[in-house]
Design a protein around this motif. Structure first.
Motif, short mmCIF file in Angstrom:
data_model
loop_
_atom_site.label_atom_id
_atom_site.label_comp_id
_atom_site.label_asym_id
_atom_site.label_seq_id
_atom_site.Cartn_x
_atom_site.Cartn_y
_atom_site.Cartn_z
N ALA A 188 -4.37 -5.39 -8.02
CA ALA A 188 -5.51 -5.14 -7.13
C ALA A 188 -5.08 -4.43 -5.84
N ARG A 189 -3.94 -4.84 -5.28
CA ARG A 189 -3.49 -4.20 -4.03
C ARG A 189 -3.16 -2.72 -4.27
N LEU A 190 -2.53 -2.41 -5.41
CA LEU A 190 -2.20 -1.02 -5.70
C LEU A 190 -3.47 -0.20 -5.94
N CYS A 191 -4.46 -0.79 -6.60
CA CYS A 191 -5.74 -0.09 -6.79
C CYS A 191 -6.34 0.28 -5.45
N ARG A 192 -6.33 -0.68 -4.54
CA ARG A 192 -6.88 -0.43 -3.20
C ARG A 192 -6.08 0.65 -2.49
N ASP A 193 -4.75 0.58 -2.58
CA ASP A 193 -3.92 1.53 -1.86
C ASP A 193 -4.07 2.95 -2.43
N ILE A 194 -4.19 3.06 -3.76
CA ILE A 194 -4.41 4.38 -4.35
C ILE A 194 -5.75 4.94 -3.87
N TYR A 195 -6.75 4.09 -3.84
CA TYR A 195 -8.09 4.45 -3.36
C TYR A 195 -8.02 5.01 -1.94
N LEU A 196 -7.21 4.37 -1.10
CA LEU A 196 -7.14 4.77 0.31
C LEU A 196 -6.21 5.96 0.53
N ALA A 197 -5.16 6.06 -0.28
CA ALA A 197 -4.19 7.14 -0.09
C ALA A 197 -4.56 8.42 -0.83
N ALA A 198 -5.43 8.33 -1.83
CA ALA A 198 -5.81 9.50 -2.61
C ALA A 198 -6.33 10.65 -1.74
N PRO A 199 -7.09 10.39 -0.67
CA PRO A 199 -7.58 11.50 0.15
C PRO A 199 -6.48 12.37 0.76
N LEU A 200 -5.23 11.90 0.74
CA LEU A 200 -4.14 12.68 1.32
C LEU A 200 -3.53 13.67 0.32
N HIS A 201 -4.08 13.76 -0.88
CA HIS A 201 -3.42 14.55 -1.92
C HIS A 201 -3.24 16.02 -1.54
N GLU A 203 3.03 1.95 4.66
CA GLU A 203 3.10 1.94 3.20
C GLU A 203 2.08 2.87 2.57
N LEU A 204 0.87 2.91 3.14
CA LEU A 204 -0.17 3.79 2.59
C LEU A 204 0.22 5.26 2.69
N ILE A 205 0.81 5.64 3.81
CA ILE A 205 1.19 7.04 3.98
C ILE A 205 2.35 7.39 3.04
N ARG A 206 3.26 6.45 2.83
CA ARG A 206 4.35 6.71 1.85
C ARG A 206 3.78 6.90 0.45
N LEU A 207 2.75 6.11 0.11
CA LEU A 207 2.09 6.31 -1.18
C LEU A 207 1.39 7.67 -1.21
N GLY A 208 0.80 8.05 -0.07
CA GLY A 208 0.19 9.36 0.02
C GLY A 208 1.20 10.48 -0.21
N ALA A 209 2.44 10.28 0.24
CA ALA A 209 3.49 11.28 0.02
C ALA A 209 3.77 11.45 -1.48
#
Length: 350
Positions: A192-205, A248-254
């Motif tokens: 669930a946490r990864l789903c949320r983080d992908i949801y939030l970091a996806a806009p940085l693609h 962590e979110l920005i690193r996922l965005g990277a």
């Protein structure tokens, strides 16, 4: 608030004396039990600040009671006084090892019992205050952490929108990609946490597009090979912008920025990664990004009908896209259609 005391003794006369004595100054409210098993059942449902328990009782002795009581949630630090006429060193050591705090002599009128009982009451009240204070501090920390997280999320969204507004009047591509990505992540049964983080970091693609010249990014016609080479640099640029963040979110965005143009068959860019070597977040966003790009108007093309875009995903799963991500996306097709039509809220993923 009155200190809550649990009194357990198989003698009703002793219980009555203890209750009168402990409540005499109006600072304590006592609950009494003749049966230690019933007392434990009550302790599972209620919070007590202090326990007094007899050593010799039927069904369960005081030491066994203490051992069980200490295992109950929130009962590890509550003061426990054991009442006993036996004062042997072996008994005291066994009781202390079980979790007893102090011993009260079974001599109701003794000065020692009065002093020890007063000390236990004071200790119980102090432990309650410390517990309440710790809970308050934990609540404050949780609120501050939540607020900090909300600020990080807002910064991420606004950074993504700043880039998106360069080639999209509304910036809704970024928000739709976030929602499509959440659908895929959830259907893949990611945590669930990864789903949320992908949801939030996806806009940085596409954050790397900030470095692409307008004459290329906004060109209404087909790009030349040289211009396409410039466009492709946005993946590496986006990774450099976002990499090594403490967030962590920005690193996922990277990861997403670097990998969302990689292909399942290894023919993508910038690193030619293949299959599971592509981070899962990037594989998720790759499907969401391409689908939205196909189905929305761009300076150089008209939107593709949803069913045609769906067929494109199906035809290219296992080549361009992770097959599991495509299947996950299509499994909630009705919701995809609603998002594409703008009938679901696409204002903010936060």
């Amino acid at each position: 608030m009155l200190t809550q005391a649990l009194l357990v003794d198989d003698s009703r006369s002793v219980l009555n004396f203890l209750k009168r004595h402990i409540e005499a100054e109006g600072l304590v409210e006592a609950t009494t039990f003749l049966d230690p098993v019933e007392a434990l059942a009550c302790a599972r449902e209620r919070v007590f600040d202090l326990v007094l328990v007899d050593y010799e009782m039927p069904h369960m002795d005081g030491i066994s009671f203490i051992r069980v009581f200490r295992t109950l949630p929130g009962c590890a630090d509550i003061p426990i006084g054991m009442i006993t006429s036996r004062q042997t060193d072996d008994l005291k050591m066994e009781a202390l090892q079980a979790g007893a705090t102090d011993f009260l002599p079974k001599q109701p009128q003794s000065v020692e019992m009065t002093v020890r009982l007063r000390n236990l009451i004071q200790l119980g009240a102090a432990v309650r205050k410390l517990s309440d204070r710790a809970a308050h501090l934990a609540s404050d920390v949780a609120a501050a952490t939540r607020k900090l997280g909300e600020r990080e999320e807002e910064i991420i969204l606004r950074l993504a929108l700043a880039v998106e507004y360069r080639d999209n009047d509304t910036g809704e591509h970024t928000l739709r990609v976030a929602r499509y990505s959440r659908i895929i992540a959830e259907q893949l049964d990611l945590p669930a946490r990864l789903c949320r983080d992908i949801y939030l970091a996806a806009p940085l693609h596409d954050v790397g597009k900030v470095a692409i010249p307008d004459n290329i990014l906004l060109k209404p016609g087909k790009l030349t090979e040289e211009e396409m080479a410039v466009i492709r640099t946005h993946a590496t640029i986006g990774e450099r912008i976002l990499a090594d963040s403490s967030c962590e979110l920005i690193r996922l965005g990277a990861q997403i920025a670097a990998g969302h143009h990689e292909r399942w068959d290894g023919a993508g860019y910038p690193n030619g990664l293949r299959a599971d070597a592509i981070p899962v977040a990037a594989r998720v966003v790759a499907v969401a990004d391409v689908f939205d790009a196909l189905t929305t108007r761009r300076p150089y093309k008209e939107p593709m009908p949803l069913e045609v875009a769906r067929n494109y995903l199906v035809e290219n799963k296992g080549r361009q896209f992770d097959p599991a991500c495509v299947e996950a996306f299509l499994s909630r097709w009705d919701e995809v259609v609603e998002i594409a039509a703008g009938r679901l809220d696409t204002r903010s993923p936060i």
